[in-house]
Design a protein around this motif. Structure first.
Motif, PDB file in Angstrom:
ATOM      1  N   TRP A 136       0.853  -1.168   0.000  1.00 47.73           N
ATOM      2  CA  TRP A 136       0.000   0.000   0.000  1.00 47.73           C
ATOM      3  C   TRP A 136       0.893   1.222   0.000  1.00 47.73           C
ATOM      4  O   TRP A 136       1.737   1.386   0.867  1.00 47.73           O
ATOM      5  CB  TRP A 136      -0.898  -0.037   1.235  1.00 47.73           C
ATOM      6  N   ASN A 137       0.703   2.123  -0.955  1.00 46.90           N
ATOM      7  CA  ASN A 137       1.546   3.301  -1.085  1.00 46.90           C
ATOM      8  C   ASN A 137       0.674   4.548  -0.996  1.00 46.90           C
ATOM      9  O   ASN A 137      -0.137   4.818  -1.879  1.00 46.90           O
ATOM     10  CB  ASN A 137       2.285   3.253  -2.430  1.00 46.90           C
ATOM     11  N   LEU A 138       0.842   5.311   0.087  1.00 49.50           N
ATOM     12  CA  LEU A 138       0.016   6.497   0.322  1.00 49.50           C
ATOM     13  C   LEU A 138       0.140   7.510  -0.805  1.00 49.50           C
ATOM     14  O   LEU A 138      -0.848   8.074  -1.260  1.00 49.50           O
ATOM     15  CB  LEU A 138       0.386   7.131   1.664  1.00 49.50           C
ATOM     16  N   ASN A 139       1.369   7.735  -1.281  1.00 49.00           N
ATOM     17  CA  ASN A 139       1.561   8.703  -2.363  1.00 49.00           C
ATOM     18  C   ASN A 139       0.789   8.303  -3.622  1.00 49.00           C
ATOM     19  O   ASN A 139       0.132   9.133  -4.255  1.00 49.00           O
ATOM     20  CB  ASN A 139       3.041   8.874  -2.698  1.00 49.00           C
ATOM     21  N   THR A 140       0.852   7.044  -3.987  1.00 47.02           N
ATOM     22  CA  THR A 140       0.138   6.557  -5.171  1.00 47.02           C
ATOM     23  C   THR A 140      -1.372   6.661  -4.965  1.00 47.02           C
ATOM     24  O   THR A 140      -2.107   7.100  -5.852  1.00 47.02           O
ATOM     25  CB  THR A 140       0.525   5.100  -5.477  1.00 47.02           C
ATOM     26  N   ASN A 141      -1.830   6.272  -3.783  1.00 43.60           N
ATOM     27  CA  ASN A 141      -3.266   6.326  -3.511  1.00 43.60           C
ATOM     28  C   ASN A 141      -3.784   7.759  -3.464  1.00 43.60           C
ATOM     29  O   ASN A 141      -4.883   8.032  -3.960  1.00 43.60           O
ATOM     30  CB  ASN A 141      -3.592   5.595  -2.215  1.00 43.60           C
ATOM     31  N   LEU A 142      -3.018   8.667  -2.889  1.00 43.39           N
ATOM     32  CA  LEU A 142      -3.454  10.066  -2.864  1.00 43.39           C
ATOM     33  C   LEU A 142      -3.464  10.661  -4.268  1.00 43.39           C
ATOM     34  O   LEU A 142      -4.339  11.466  -4.598  1.00 43.39           O
ATOM     35  CB  LEU A 142      -2.565  10.894  -1.924  1.00 43.39           C
ATOM     36  N   GLU A 143      -2.526  10.267  -5.105  1.00 46.99           N
ATOM     37  CA  GLU A 143      -2.520  10.731  -6.494  1.00 46.99           C
ATOM     38  C   GLU A 143      -3.763  10.227  -7.231  1.00 46.99           C
ATOM     39  O   GLU A 143      -4.412  10.965  -7.968  1.00 46.99           O
ATOM     40  CB  GLU A 143      -1.249  10.272  -7.209  1.00 46.99           C
ATOM     41  N   SER A 144      -4.124   8.972  -7.007  1.00 46.24           N
ATOM     42  CA  SER A 144      -5.325   8.412  -7.623  1.00 46.24           C
ATOM     43  C   SER A 144      -6.575   9.131  -7.134  1.00 46.24           C
ATOM     44  O   SER A 144      -7.476   9.437  -7.919  1.00 46.24           O
ATOM     45  CB  SER A 144      -5.446   6.919  -7.310  1.00 46.24           C
ATOM     46  N   LEU A 145      -6.632   9.405  -5.845  1.00 45.19           N
ATOM     47  CA  LEU A 145      -7.766  10.138  -5.280  1.00 45.19           C
ATOM     48  C   LEU A 145      -7.852  11.540  -5.866  1.00 45.19           C
ATOM     49  O   LEU A 145      -8.935  11.996  -6.260  1.00 45.19           O
ATOM     50  CB  LEU A 145      -7.644  10.212  -3.749  1.00 45.19           C
ATOM     51  N   ASP A 146      -6.719  12.220  -5.963  1.00 48.32           N
ATOM     52  CA  ASP A 146      -6.678  13.563  -6.548  1.00 48.32           C
ATOM     53  C   ASP A 146      -7.174  13.536  -7.996  1.00 48.32           C
ATOM     54  O   ASP A 146      -7.974  14.391  -8.401  1.00 48.32           O
ATOM     55  CB  ASP A 146      -5.260  14.119  -6.470  1.00 48.32           C
ATOM     56  N   ASN A 147      -6.734  12.569  -8.762  1.00 51.71           N
ATOM     57  CA  ASN A 147      -7.171  12.448 -10.160  1.00 51.71           C
ATOM     58  C   ASN A 147      -8.674  12.198 -10.249  1.00 51.71           C
ATOM     59  O   ASN A 147      -9.366  12.785 -11.095  1.00 51.71           O
ATOM     60  CB  ASN A 147      -6.408  11.332 -10.882  1.00 51.71           C
ATOM     61  N   ALA A 148      -9.194  11.333  -9.380  1.00 52.15           N
ATOM     62  CA  ALA A 148     -10.623  11.010  -9.403  1.00 52.15           C
ATOM     63  C   ALA A 148     -11.468  12.225  -9.010  1.00 52.15           C
ATOM     64  O   ALA A 148     -12.459  12.549  -9.678  1.00 52.15           O
ATOM     65  CB  ALA A 148     -10.915   9.840  -8.473  1.00 52.15           C
TER      66      ALA A 148
ATOM     67  N   SER B 135     -14.947  16.783 -10.284  1.00 52.59           N
ATOM     68  CA  SER B 135     -15.265  18.216 -10.188  1.00 52.59           C
ATOM     69  C   SER B 135     -15.323  18.854 -11.583  1.00 52.59           C
ATOM     70  O   SER B 135     -16.192  19.696 -11.846  1.00 52.59           O
ATOM     71  CB  SER B 135     -14.280  18.954  -9.285  1.00 52.59           C
ATOM     72  N   LYS B 136     -14.455  18.429 -12.470  1.00 53.11           N
ATOM     73  CA  LYS B 136     -14.478  18.951 -13.843  1.00 53.11           C
ATOM     74  C   LYS B 136     -15.813  18.617 -14.515  1.00 53.11           C
ATOM     75  O   LYS B 136     -16.424  19.463 -15.180  1.00 53.11           O
ATOM     76  CB  LYS B 136     -13.311  18.362 -14.643  1.00 53.11           C
TER      77      LYS B 136
ATOM     78  N   TRP C 170     -21.439  21.972  -9.867  1.00 51.93           N
ATOM     79  CA  TRP C 170     -20.405  22.007  -8.839  1.00 51.93           C
ATOM     80  C   TRP C 170     -20.823  22.820  -7.620  1.00 51.93           C
ATOM     81  O   TRP C 170     -20.537  22.446  -6.491  1.00 51.93           O
ATOM     82  CB  TRP C 170     -19.103  22.527  -9.430  1.00 51.93           C
ATOM     83  N   ASP C 171     -21.537  23.937  -7.822  1.00 51.16           N
ATOM     84  CA  ASP C 171     -21.953  24.761  -6.686  1.00 51.16           C
ATOM     85  C   ASP C 171     -22.984  24.071  -5.804  1.00 51.16           C
ATOM     86  O   ASP C 171     -23.196  24.487  -4.663  1.00 51.16           O
ATOM     87  CB  ASP C 171     -22.489  26.111  -7.165  1.00 51.16           C
ATOM     88  N   SER C 172     -23.628  23.033  -6.303  1.00 48.92           N
ATOM     89  CA  SER C 172     -24.597  22.292  -5.486  1.00 48.92           C
ATOM     90  C   SER C 172     -24.061  20.903  -5.110  1.00 48.92           C
ATOM     91  O   SER C 172     -24.823  20.014  -4.755  1.00 48.92           O
ATOM     92  CB  SER C 172     -25.939  22.173  -6.214  1.00 48.92           C
ATOM     93  N   THR C 173     -22.743  20.756  -5.185  1.00 44.10           N
ATOM     94  CA  THR C 173     -22.089  19.487  -4.853  1.00 44.10           C
ATOM     95  C   THR C 173     -21.156  19.674  -3.664  1.00 44.10           C
ATOM     96  O   THR C 173     -20.394  20.634  -3.618  1.00 44.10           O
ATOM     97  CB  THR C 173     -21.265  18.972  -6.059  1.00 44.10           C
TER      98      THR C 173
END
Length: 137
Positions: free
Chosen positions: A1-13, A18-19, A27-30
């Motif tokens: 388990w790699n926190l850096n990899t998982n946080l990068e995946s979370l950031d991408n998702a 949001s996009k 987005w304003d109602s999310t």
């Protein structure tokens, strides 16, 4: 388990989500809330993990969320020398989850009179209770 990899995946998702919400003018109602059902100790256990503890964290994001703020009280020290940390790095919480979820429920449309039905323990926090305007634009 790699926190850096998982946080990068979370950031991408979250970035892709949001996009998409912005493209659909939603987005304003999310509001996205990250939480844990339990806190974690600061000190590792024998298996290089951490144990269940009390104090945890929430992270909120969304178009109407007032971001860039820390609510609650950050410990003066992260050692057991301070009043907020017990043995093995267990943090004593300074806020209840109801203090965050009550205003979120109200923002989502629950009437102020019905918040106690959604968050029955919120009555114990009347003197420190947060409002919708504390969390949202």
């Amino acid at each position: 388990w790699n926190l850096n990899t998982n946080l990068e995946s979370l950031d991408n998702a979250i970035g892709a989500f949001s996009k998409d919400m912005k493209a659909k003018s939603l987005w304003d109602s999310t509001t996205i809330i990250q939480s844990s059902e339990f806190g974690r100790s600061l000190e590792p256990n024998g298996g290089d993990g951490t144990d269940h503890a009390w104090g945890g964290n929430y992270m909120m994001m969304g178009g109407s969320v007032k971001g860039g703020k820390i609510h609650g009280k950050y410990p003066a020290t992260l050692t057991t020398d301070g009043p907020d940390i017990l043995e093995r790095g267990r943090i004593i919480p300074t806020m209840s989850w109801e203090e965050i979820m009550g205003p979120v429920a109200e923002w989502a449309g629950v009437s102020p009179d019905s918040i106690v039905d959604v968050c029955p323990n919120i009555k114990a926090f009347e003197s420190v209770r947060m409002s919708v305007t504390d969390l949202f634009e």
